[in-house]
Motif scaffolding. Structure first.
Motif, short mmCIF file in Angstrom:
data_model
loop_
_atom_site.label_atom_id
_atom_site.label_comp_id
_atom_site.label_asym_id
_atom_site.label_seq_id
_atom_site.Cartn_x
_atom_site.Cartn_y
_atom_site.Cartn_z
N GLY A 1 35.42 38.74 25.28
CA GLY A 1 36.21 39.54 26.22
C GLY A 1 35.70 40.97 26.31
O GLY A 1 36.45 41.87 26.66
N MET A 2 34.40 41.16 26.01
CA MET A 2 33.83 42.52 26.00
C MET A 2 33.40 42.99 27.40
O MET A 2 32.84 44.05 27.54
CB MET A 2 32.64 42.59 25.03
N GLY A 3 33.66 42.18 28.41
CA GLY A 3 33.34 42.59 29.79
C GLY A 3 34.43 43.46 30.37
O GLY A 3 35.42 43.78 29.70
N PRO A 4 34.28 43.85 31.64
CA PRO A 4 35.35 44.61 32.31
C PRO A 4 36.63 43.77 32.36
O PRO A 4 36.57 42.53 32.29
CB PRO A 4 34.81 44.82 33.73
N ILE A 5 37.77 44.41 32.52
CA ILE A 5 39.05 43.69 32.61
C ILE A 5 39.11 42.92 33.93
O ILE A 5 38.69 43.43 34.97
CB ILE A 5 40.23 44.70 32.55
N GLY A 6 39.60 41.68 33.87
CA GLY A 6 39.68 40.88 35.09
C GLY A 6 40.68 39.76 34.97
O GLY A 6 41.25 39.52 33.90
N GLY A 7 40.89 39.07 36.07
CA GLY A 7 41.83 37.95 36.07
C GLY A 7 41.53 37.00 37.22
O GLY A 7 40.61 37.23 38.01
N GLY A 8 42.31 35.93 37.29
CA GLY A 8 42.19 34.97 38.39
C GLY A 8 40.92 34.16 38.39
O GLY A 8 40.52 33.62 39.44
N ALA A 9 40.26 34.06 37.22
CA ALA A 9 38.98 33.36 37.14
C ALA A 9 39.08 31.95 37.73
O ALA A 9 40.13 31.32 37.67
CB ALA A 9 38.51 33.29 35.69
N HIS A 10 37.99 31.47 38.27
CA HIS A 10 37.86 30.12 38.84
C HIS A 10 38.73 29.92 40.08
O HIS A 10 39.01 28.79 40.47
CB HIS A 10 38.18 29.03 37.80
N SER A 11 39.18 30.99 40.71
CA SER A 11 39.97 30.85 41.93
C SER A 11 39.55 31.94 42.92
O SER A 11 38.81 32.86 42.56
CB SER A 11 41.47 31.00 41.62
N ASP A 12 40.05 31.85 44.16
CA ASP A 12 39.70 32.90 45.12
C ASP A 12 40.55 34.16 44.89
O ASP A 12 40.43 35.14 45.62
CB ASP A 12 39.80 32.40 46.57
N ARG A 13 41.40 34.12 43.87
CA ARG A 13 42.17 35.32 43.49
C ARG A 13 41.44 36.13 42.41
O ARG A 13 41.98 37.11 41.90
CB ARG A 13 43.57 34.92 42.98
N GLU A 14 40.24 35.68 42.05
CA GLU A 14 39.50 36.37 40.99
C GLU A 14 39.26 37.85 41.32
O GLU A 14 38.92 38.19 42.44
CB GLU A 14 38.14 35.68 40.81
N TYR A 15 39.43 38.70 40.32
CA TYR A 15 39.22 40.14 40.53
C TYR A 15 38.85 40.81 39.22
O TYR A 15 39.12 40.30 38.13
CB TYR A 15 40.50 40.80 41.07
N GLY A 16 38.24 41.98 39.33
CA GLY A 16 38.02 42.84 38.18
C GLY A 16 38.65 44.19 38.46
O GLY A 16 38.83 44.58 39.62
N GLU A 17 39.00 44.90 37.40
CA GLU A 17 39.66 46.21 37.53
C GLU A 17 38.60 47.31 37.58
O GLU A 17 37.92 47.55 36.58
CB GLU A 17 40.55 46.49 36.32
N VAL A 18 38.51 47.99 38.71
CA VAL A 18 37.53 49.06 38.85
C VAL A 18 37.75 50.13 37.77
O VAL A 18 36.80 50.63 37.15
CB VAL A 18 37.59 49.69 40.27
N VAL A 19 39.02 50.44 37.52
CA VAL A 19 39.33 51.51 36.59
C VAL A 19 38.87 51.19 35.15
O VAL A 19 38.72 52.08 34.32
CB VAL A 19 40.86 51.83 36.68
N SER A 20 38.62 49.91 34.88
CA SER A 20 38.20 49.54 33.52
C SER A 20 36.68 49.64 33.32
O SER A 20 36.19 49.56 32.19
CB SER A 20 38.64 48.10 33.20
N ILE A 21 35.94 49.80 34.42
CA ILE A 21 34.48 49.70 34.34
C ILE A 21 33.88 50.69 33.34
O ILE A 21 33.13 50.29 32.44
CB ILE A 21 33.84 49.89 35.74
N VAL A 22 34.21 51.96 33.48
CA VAL A 22 33.60 52.96 32.60
C VAL A 22 34.14 52.89 31.17
O VAL A 22 33.37 52.80 30.21
CB VAL A 22 33.72 54.38 33.21
N PRO A 23 35.49 52.86 30.99
CA PRO A 23 35.99 52.84 29.61
C PRO A 23 35.52 51.62 28.81
O PRO A 23 35.18 51.73 27.62
CB PRO A 23 37.51 52.82 29.75
N ARG A 24 35.48 50.44 29.45
CA ARG A 24 35.07 49.25 28.70
C ARG A 24 33.56 49.26 28.41
O ARG A 24 33.11 48.71 27.41
CB ARG A 24 35.49 47.97 29.44
#
Ligand code: ZN
Length: 373
Positions: free
Chosen positions: A336-359
């Motif tokens: 889970g060391m990647g950026p924060i995200g959810g909705g994997a394997h669906s068309d609701r999949e997304y990542g949190e832009v705000v997490s990109i730099v801190p993570r």
């Protein structure tokens, strides 16, 4: 150039817009091509490793020639999305989310790995680091597993770059996965004229189904799902054939043996002896459990997070990853060391832009600690 959100999103756009379903070797190979070029530019030593004709090659990179790694990072280049998905709903950034097929799971993590390689080169970090990219994680890493295991045993620690959970939590425990396909071979007959001459594959399946459901053992963390059933040709025909697919999740490896034994016993003594049952499948991923050594690695991550002022949580999940293989070898693993995200394997999949730099800062801080140890 220093890591920044804008460049990261641009790089991510390039790879998300390359369709790379696990069974599209040309797609995962294209992603590998892109990554390899970036890593070589950063001065890393790369090697493409063929793992058979069905899937694209794995890509391995090291910062210098070495027999042992202070840390190995793993990411998968494949997605669950078929060819054409990227054209249908290409990479986009909206309302604080980045989206597109495989954006969170896990092309965001792949771009972290590339950026980390550049960071290591710029900072002239000491220590030995291996980056391993595989191409068939979403189909249980059947072809790449030997490569993952061969490299993981050389590593003191493994970081898996799957996305952090939607809550931001990291993963230090995953269930093991057991899958079976059962084929019931009966005898067809007219259901009205001579039903006794038939041996119903469906009747046999129904009786098996009741027993299979009972294999679940929630107190041991074992769950059972009969997720797919197919059979018969018509209401007035005694069914000649029935097929079912079962997905079992376990936290204790002994549960895989218990269930396998029970199925083989049932196979040897079917309810209707005229029905023959073929069983294929078995353990796909061993459980990824927390060990004393992996707790130490979690502590390193916690320490780095605290220094960055990040609040971190750890969770267990029922989903598998390549961390299951490395952890089963006894190599301390966190996931889970990647950026924060959810909705994997669906068309609701997304990542949190705000997490990109801190993570990303968390990742580099952890790697720094691991190479300095
Ligand atoms: Zn994934």
């Amino acid at each position: 150039m220093a890591f920044n959100e804008k460049d990261f999103l641009k790089e991510l756009e390039t790879v998300v817009n390359i369709d790379s379903h696990s069974k599209m070797p040309e797609g995962t190979a294209k992603v590998a091509e892109y990554i390899e070029e970036r890593l070589q530019k950063a001065g890393w030593l790369t090697e493409k490793i063929s793992v058979g004709p069905e899937v694209g090659p794995c890509l391995k990179a090291v910062n210098k020639p070495c027999e042992k790694y202070d840390v190995m990072l793993i990411g998968h280049m494949d997605t669950v999305f078929p060819a054409g998905t990227a054209a249908q709903r290409p990479f986009a950034v909206k309302d604080g989310h980045f989206t597109g097929p495989g954006s969170a799971d896990m092309k965001g993590g792949l771009m972290y790995m590339c950026s980390l390689a550049e960071y290591v080169a710029e900072e002239n970090l000491d220590g030995s680091i291996c980056l391993l990219f595989n191409s068939d994680e979403e189909i249980s890493s059947v072809a790449s597993r030997p490569v993952i295991e061969r490299e993981a045993v050389k590593a003191a620690n493994v970081l898996v770059l799957e996305p952090a959970r939607a809550s931001g939590a990291l993963v230090n425990k995953r269930k093991g996965i057991v899958k079976y396909e059962l084929t019931f071979n009966g005898i067809a007959a007219h259901a009205g004229v001579d039903p006794d001459k038939g041996a119903s594959a469906i009747n046999e399946f129904i009786r098996w189904g009741a027993e299979i459901i009972k294999l679940a053992a929630p107190e041991k963390g074992t769950t059972v799902n009969i997720g797919l059933v197919n059979g018969g040709t018509g209401a007035n025909v005694v069914a000649e054939k029935a097929v079912c697919s079962i997905d079992i999740r376990i936290t204790d490896i002994k549960e895989a043996e218990r269930i396998d034994k029970k199925l083989k016993e049932m196979q040897a003594a079917p309810f209707d002896s005229r029905v023959k049952i073929d069983i294929s499948g078995g353990l796909k991923r061993p459980p990824f459990n927390t060990t004393e050594a992996s707790r130490k690695l979690c502590a390193v991550v916690d320490e780095a997070a605290a220094e960055l002022g990040l609040a971190l949580e750890w969770v267990a999940t029922g989903g598998g990853s390549d961390g299951n293989f490395t952890s089963a070898l006894g190599v301390p693993t966190v996931d889970g060391m990647g950026p924060i995200g959810g909705g994997a394997h669906s068309d609701r999949e997304y990542g949190e832009v705000v997490s990109i730099v801190p993570r990303f800062n968390l990742l580099t801080a952890v790697v720094k600690k691991l190479v300095q140890k």
